[in-house]
Write a protein that holds these residues in place. Structure first.
Motif, PDB file in Angstrom:
ATOM      1  N   TRP A   1       0.499 -11.770  21.414  1.00 26.63           N
ATOM      2  CA  TRP A   1       1.646 -12.175  22.321  1.00 26.63           C
ATOM      3  C   TRP A   1       2.143 -11.026  22.654  1.00 26.63           C
ATOM      4  O   TRP A   1       3.367 -11.578  23.520  1.00 26.63           O
ATOM      5  N   LEU A   2       2.016  -9.829  22.469  1.00 21.52           N
ATOM      6  CA  LEU A   2       2.590  -8.902  24.131  1.00 21.52           C
ATOM      7  C   LEU A   2       1.825  -8.604  24.037  1.00 21.52           C
ATOM      8  O   LEU A   2       0.252  -8.056  24.777  1.00 21.52           O
TER       9      LEU A   2
ATOM     10  N   HIS B   1      -2.981  -4.563  13.620  1.00 20.90           N
ATOM     11  CA  HIS B   1      -1.766  -6.146  13.615  1.00 20.90           C
ATOM     12  C   HIS B   1      -1.426  -6.000  12.167  1.00 20.90           C
ATOM     13  O   HIS B   1      -2.020  -6.582  11.939  1.00 20.90           O
TER      14      HIS B   1
ATOM     15  N   PRO C   1       2.718 -10.417  12.374  1.00 22.77           N
ATOM     16  CA  PRO C   1       3.985 -10.080  13.016  1.00 22.77           C
ATOM     17  C   PRO C   1       5.313 -11.017  12.228  1.00 22.77           C
ATOM     18  O   PRO C   1       6.339 -11.135  12.516  1.00 22.77           O
TER      19      PRO C   1
ATOM     20  N   TRP D   1      -0.756  -4.984  23.274  1.00 24.91           N
ATOM     21  CA  TRP D   1      -1.618  -5.405  21.727  1.00 24.91           C
ATOM     22  C   TRP D   1      -3.118  -5.899  22.594  1.00 24.91           C
ATOM     23  O   TRP D   1      -3.902  -5.853  22.236  1.00 24.91           O
TER      24      TRP D   1
ATOM     25  N   ALA E   1       0.209 -17.930   9.273  1.00 22.34           N
ATOM     26  CA  ALA E   1       0.176 -16.103  10.606  1.00 22.34           C
ATOM     27  C   ALA E   1      -0.903 -15.283   9.778  1.00 22.34           C
ATOM     28  O   ALA E   1      -1.630 -15.404  10.563  1.00 22.34           O
TER      29      ALA E   1
ATOM     30  N   TRP F   1      -7.776 -14.519  22.379  1.00 23.73           N
ATOM     31  CA  TRP F   1      -6.246 -13.898  23.146  1.00 23.73           C
ATOM     32  C   TRP F   1      -5.884 -14.968  22.938  1.00 23.73           C
ATOM     33  O   TRP F   1      -3.688 -14.756  23.037  1.00 23.73           O
ATOM     34  N   MET F   2      -5.313 -15.960  21.867  1.00 26.81           N
ATOM     35  CA  MET F   2      -4.063 -16.235  21.014  1.00 26.81           C
ATOM     36  C   MET F   2      -3.239 -15.648  21.236  1.00 26.81           C
ATOM     37  O   MET F   2      -2.118 -15.810  19.983  1.00 26.81           O
ATOM     38  N   HIS F   3      -4.180 -14.187  20.065  1.00 25.40           N
ATOM     39  CA  HIS F   3      -3.595 -13.531  19.139  1.00 25.40           C
ATOM     40  C   HIS F   3      -2.683 -11.991  19.932  1.00 25.40           C
ATOM     41  O   HIS F   3      -1.870 -11.950  19.366  1.00 25.40           O
TER      42      HIS F   3
END
Length: 509
Positions: free
Chosen positions: A504-505, A359, A362, A508, A481, A500-502
């Motif tokens: 975003w899509l 990742h 972003p 992912w 970020a 889980w907060m990461h």
């Protein structure tokens, strides 16, 4: 945030790159031995590197060799040759780390990846500074790369793409050094009809060596070699046009290009061939006995490798075609561990997860693609001022490292390949911010009154302050970020809810 300022030398000229290198090193080396497992394709490259070190070629391993290797039993390999489909230089570099620090810890087999990933940061700083003339712009590019999750992950896992990225970026730096040297030489001969033929170009030879090393890590380095060759001709033509030489492009193509080919390609081929020395001087490598002439045998092996790469279409849950990459739809999960609930405590929870994924930051990633669009528009409209050439060269680097992958829509490829594009993306961000935060001249129409002049001056100053505030906020959010996403590239335990907060899509997860 005055991105375009801080152009002078002095303390900042050495303090900034040193600070960026230290930051990058800390994020890449601290805890490098974790996890004490062979992660993702480390199962191939690390064990291949170990047999290269002991046999001179990649040997075979039992199916269940990972567990004893990690436990310290590293001599369970066989002497039969393994069929591998990547050149050996990246694995030799991994082997150097194990030679220095042993194979009993991930620190040894990941040392070289972390070292090259760390050195990439000051290299990107130097390129951005040279393109802009600004220490601050270099600091932005180097800083964004230092804290980027994709760059960190590929520095903390022994894959080949981090080495590939370094050598391609290094070749780009050599290209800029050549431009500084040959541009004045062409200008001094400006009165000639076609301009000089330049034979003394040591930086082109250095770029060829670096691109040969890139190709000796992964064959995708060939794309960079071809792209740099074309870029050399274009830069040469631009220099000849500025020198007032008639028909600069035909002169560059017909007179200088053949010489540039001789300066670039043979040394690349030589470096590539030297990387196969272990296979050439030992009798046991795969296909080594296919012909008495070792070079013909090597050609036979390469024909087989080419067939493998062309036909690679096997399904993979983390495959991501190149058209998806700018959208960041499917990062690669390289390693995941989730202890049974209640067995390990992490932070405020006993439901933990540890991951290493590709990742990128972003905020930087999506901001970089917005910056790419801005640079394209500015170039198309003939704008950019002194940064214009930097725009063009940065976009050229991105085209060289990205566009070839679009030619393989059905081949099995992965998002982490974008680490080779990342240096040019962060440089694009830094250059775009430099242009947006530039001091603006007021637009004063002929015959304007004193009040109209004052209004135009206030409006220009307001625009400049607004864009500098935007740059400050953007960089602050990008840093936050980067810190927020850091657990996704280091493999350290975090609460499951925090992980889980990461996500975003959907892709992912």
């Amino acid at each position: 945030m005055r991105i375009a300022r801080l152009t002078g030398a002095g303390t900042a000229a050495w303090l900034v790159p040193v600070a960026l290198t230290v930051l990058a090193g800390l994020l890449r080396f601290v805890g490098l031995w974790h996890p004490h497992q062979l992660v993702f394709d480390e199962t191939y490259y690390v064990k291949d590197a170990w047999t290269l070190l002991h046999l001179g070629y990649e040997g075979t391993w039992p199916e269940d060799a990972n567990e004893p290797f990690v436990a310290g039993d590293t001599d369970v390999y066989g002497t039969d040759p393994a069929y591998v489909v990547h050149p050996p230089l990246g694995k030799w570099l991994i082997a150097i780390g194990m030679l220095l620090f042993g194979a009993d810890s991930g620190f040894g087999w990941r040392f070289s990846a972390a070292l090259f990933g760390t050195l990439l940061v000051p290299l990107v700083y130097a390129i951005a500074r040279k393109l802009s003339g600004s220490i601050a712009v270099g600091a932005v590019a180097g800083g964004l790369l230092a804290i980027d999750g994709l760059a960190i992950a590929l520095s903390r896992v022994s894959l080949l793409d981090g080495f590939l990225t370094f050598f391609v970026t290094l070749a780009f730096w050599f290209l800029l050094k050549d431009r500084d040297r040959t541009g004045p030489a062409i200008l001094r001969a400006g009165g000639e009809a076609t301009g000089p033929v330049l034979w003394s170009r040591p930086w082109v030879i250095a770029a060829g060596a670096s691109l040969g090393a890139a190709t000796a890590v992964k064959w995708s380095g060939l794309y960079a070699l071809a792209g740099v060759g074309v870029l050399l001709v274009v830069l040469d033509a631009i220099a000849r046009r500025r020198a007032g030489i008639a028909a600069p492009f035909s002169a560059a193509i017909l007179r200088q290009a053949p010489v540039a080919f001789l300066q670039l390609v043979p040394v690349a081929a030589l470096v590539y061939l030297v990387s196969w020395t272990g296979w050439l001087v030992t009798p046991g490598g795969y296909d080594r006995a296919s012909d008495p002439n070792p070079l013909i045998a090597l050609w036979n092996y390469h024909s087989s490798m080419y067939g493998f790469h062309v036909g690679l279409t096997s399904a993979h849950p983390y495959a991501s075609p190149a058209w998806q990459w700018p959208l960041l739809l499917r990062p690669t999960a390289m390693w995941l561990a989730r202890p049974d609930a209640g067995t390990e405590w992490c932070g405020w929870s006993d439901d933990c997860i540890a991951v290493i994924g590709s990742h990128p930051n972003p905020v930087t990633w999506y901001g970089a693609w917005a910056a790419v669009i801005l640079l394209v528009v500015l170039l198309a409209r003939g704008r950019g001022g002194p940064l214009r050439l930097g725009f063009a060269l940065t976009l050229s680097g991105l085209v060289i490292t990205y566009v070839p992958w679009l030619l393989y829509p059905t081949r099995t490829i992965f998002q982490f390949y974008t680490v080779t594009m990342l240096p040019f993306l962060v440089i694009a961000v830094a250059l775009a911010l430099a242009w947006l935060t530039r001091p603006r001249d007021p637009v004063i129409l002929p015959g304007a009154t004193h009040g109209e002049i004052q209004y135009a001056e206030r409006y220009a100053a307001t625009q400049t302050r607004a864009w500098r505030l935007f740059a400050t906020v953007f960089l602050a959010v990008a840093v936050l970020a980067g810190i927020f996403f850091l657990p996704l590239s280091t493999g350290f335990l975090t609460p499951y809810g925090f992980w889980w907060m990461h996500m975003w899509l959907p892709g992912w997860v």
